[in-house]
Design a protein around this motif. Structure first.
Motif, PDB file in Angstrom:
ATOM      1  N   SER A 128       0.822  -1.209   0.000  1.00  0.00           N
ATOM      2  CA  SER A 128       0.000   0.000   0.000  1.00  0.00           C
ATOM      3  C   SER A 128       0.855   1.257   0.000  1.00  0.00           C
ATOM      4  O   SER A 128       0.463   2.280  -0.567  1.00  0.00           O
TER       5      SER A 128
ATOM      6  N   VAL B 219       0.513   5.798   1.115  1.00  0.00           N
ATOM      7  CA  VAL B 219      -0.176   6.012   2.373  1.00  0.00           C
ATOM      8  C   VAL B 219       0.039   4.795   3.258  1.00  0.00           C
ATOM      9  O   VAL B 219       0.186   3.672   2.765  1.00  0.00           O
TER      10      VAL B 219
ATOM     11  N   ALA C  21      -1.637   3.026   6.795  1.00  0.00           N
ATOM     12  CA  ALA C  21      -2.641   3.026   7.859  1.00  0.00           C
ATOM     13  C   ALA C  21      -1.991   2.561   9.163  1.00  0.00           C
ATOM     14  O   ALA C  21      -1.235   1.591   9.189  1.00  0.00           O
ATOM     15  N   ILE C  22      -2.296   3.293  10.240  1.00  0.00           N
ATOM     16  CA  ILE C  22      -1.845   2.916  11.580  1.00  0.00           C
ATOM     17  C   ILE C  22      -3.112   2.690  12.398  1.00  0.00           C
ATOM     18  O   ILE C  22      -3.609   3.607  13.074  1.00  0.00           O
ATOM     19  N   PRO C  23      -3.704   1.505  12.304  1.00  0.00           N
ATOM     20  CA  PRO C  23      -5.043   1.284  12.876  1.00  0.00           C
ATOM     21  C   PRO C  23      -5.109   1.458  14.384  1.00  0.00           C
ATOM     22  O   PRO C  23      -6.190   1.676  14.936  1.00  0.00           O
TER      23      PRO C  23
ATOM     24  N   GLY D 174      -4.141   8.273  12.507  1.00  0.00           N
ATOM     25  CA  GLY D 174      -4.145   6.881  12.093  1.00  0.00           C
ATOM     26  C   GLY D 174      -3.802   6.663  10.635  1.00  0.00           C
ATOM     27  O   GLY D 174      -3.780   5.525  10.151  1.00  0.00           O
ATOM     28  N   THR D 175      -3.524   7.737   9.912  1.00  0.00           N
ATOM     29  CA  THR D 175      -3.141   7.621   8.503  1.00  0.00           C
ATOM     30  C   THR D 175      -1.913   8.487   8.257  1.00  0.00           C
ATOM     31  O   THR D 175      -1.917   9.675   8.577  1.00  0.00           O
TER      32      THR D 175
END
Length: 371
Positions: free
Chosen positions: A178, A184, A186-188, A195-196
């Motif tokens: 990704s 980008v 994602a850091i969930p 978080g992004t």
């Protein structure tokens, strides 16, 4: 004339191997100062100046750092200006890592955002991890987040180097899919905008892959599509390879405290031996039993360095032909026990057919081969 700097003033003085941006800091600054060409967004240098940094420019006093096809450098730089990653493939010892370091230093001014691929490499070492003391005390937050090279490169807009990517497990390789496609991450664990993570201009990835490891962890088709592949070939010309081995060995010996320069006649014997054992053909056209061990230019530099160290610290003189024999054993016996026998046959059967006192001395020293 520039003032001599002390060890405390020069950050690279006491470092065994300073990164490219420190080793050639003066050249990079000179190129930046005089660079009037358009630069891709986020780059420290223009494409033209970055090219000069790598292949050299005598008029500007910029040394040549990579020996290879200049068009390869052009293609690599243009790839880094796009949204596709760059994958350098080739035989071991063809300076893929050096080229990736030079490219990162030229583009971003920083070549230290590096991931060393291997069987033990984890996703945390590539994307991000956590300070678990803070994580337990405060929960997920930007304070407890520990960015790894990819996240740091995205936030800075810098090039990230991924060495030996095919030595990583497939699921670890695919953790950057990704990032390469959408720029980008994602850091969930983090809520809201935190978080992004979005990549800043200048971010890209340079990966390297060893052709001898191909098939160990073959890249997925999806990951391959996100890279432009460029092959780095061995140096075809003897004089060019000899010049490179001589200059690199001299630099390493000086940094190791050796006050004697390597002997060119000894290096000619060494480079010829490496080229013949690598190709499986002598300069007379005779076929040889090719070595399975890597007989690359990088290995030749390492042996030349060891030869000089052995001669200087044991006898107070430059290394000679007997030192070549003593140091070759460690190179020949790495991958296949039969390689030592192949090297011994070369010294006993092929070397006596060559003319010159240096080859005669090499043949006389053959009994010093370990094992």
């Amino acid at each position: 004339m520039t003032r001599a700097t002390t060890d405390s003033e020069d950050p690279a003085a006491r470092v065994q191997r300073p990164p490219a941006e420190l080793r050639w800091a003066d050249e990079l600054e000179r190129l930046r100062t005089g660079d009037e060409n358009p630069r891709p967004p986020g780059w420290q240098l223009s494409v033209t100046a970055a090219r000069r940094f790598i292949i050299g420019d005598r008029k500007l006093g910029v040394t040549r750092k990579f020996v290879g096809d200049p068009s390869l450098i052009d293609r690599a730089l243009i790839t880094l200006a796009t949204t596709r990653g760059l994958l350098l493939v080739g035989d071991p010892g063809t300076a893929k890592s050096l080229l990736s370091e030079l490219l990162a230093a030229a583009v971003s001014g920083d070549s230290t955002l590096t991931i060393q691929g291997g069987a033990a490499t984890t996703e945390d070492q590539i994307r991000y991890g956590w300070n678990y003391a803070l994580l337990v005390a405060e929960g997920p937050s930007t304070r407890s987040l520990v960015p790894a090279p990819i996240l740091r490169g995205m936030s800075r807009g810098s090039v990230v180097r991924f060495e030996e990517i095919t030595r990583c497990p497939l699921e670890v390789q695919d953790s950057i899919l990704s990032v390469l496609s959408d720029r980008v991450m994602a850091i969930p664990e983090l809520a809201g905008p935190e978080g992004t993570a979005f990549a800043r201009e200048g971010f890209n990835v340079i990966a390297t892959a060893n052709t001898r490891d191909r098939g160990v962890n073959e890249m997925s088709a999806a990951l391959k599509r996100r890279f432009n592949f460029e092959t780095v070939f061995p140096i075809p010309d003897f004089d060019t390879e000899l010049e490179l081995v001589e200059s690199e060995a001299a630099t390493l010996l000086a940094r190791s405290g050796v006050q004697a320069a390597p002997r060119r006649d000894v290096l000619e014997v060494l480079v010829t031996t490496f080229r013949e054992l690598r190709s499986g053909t002598t300069d007379h056209g005779d076929a040889l039993d090719r070595m399975s061990s890597v007989m690359s230019t990088a290995e030749a530099v390492a042996v030349a360095h060891a030869v000089g160290l052995r001669g200087w610290f044991l006898r107070g003189e430059p290394g000679d032909e007997s030192d070549i024999v003593a140091c070759l054993g460690g190179t020949a016996a790495k991958d296949d026990a039969d390689d030592l026998a192949r090297l011994r046959r070369y010294l006993e059967q092929q070397v006596p057919r060559k003319k010159g006192r240096h080859w005669k001395r090499l043949h006389e020293a053959r009994h010093g081969l370990p094992g």
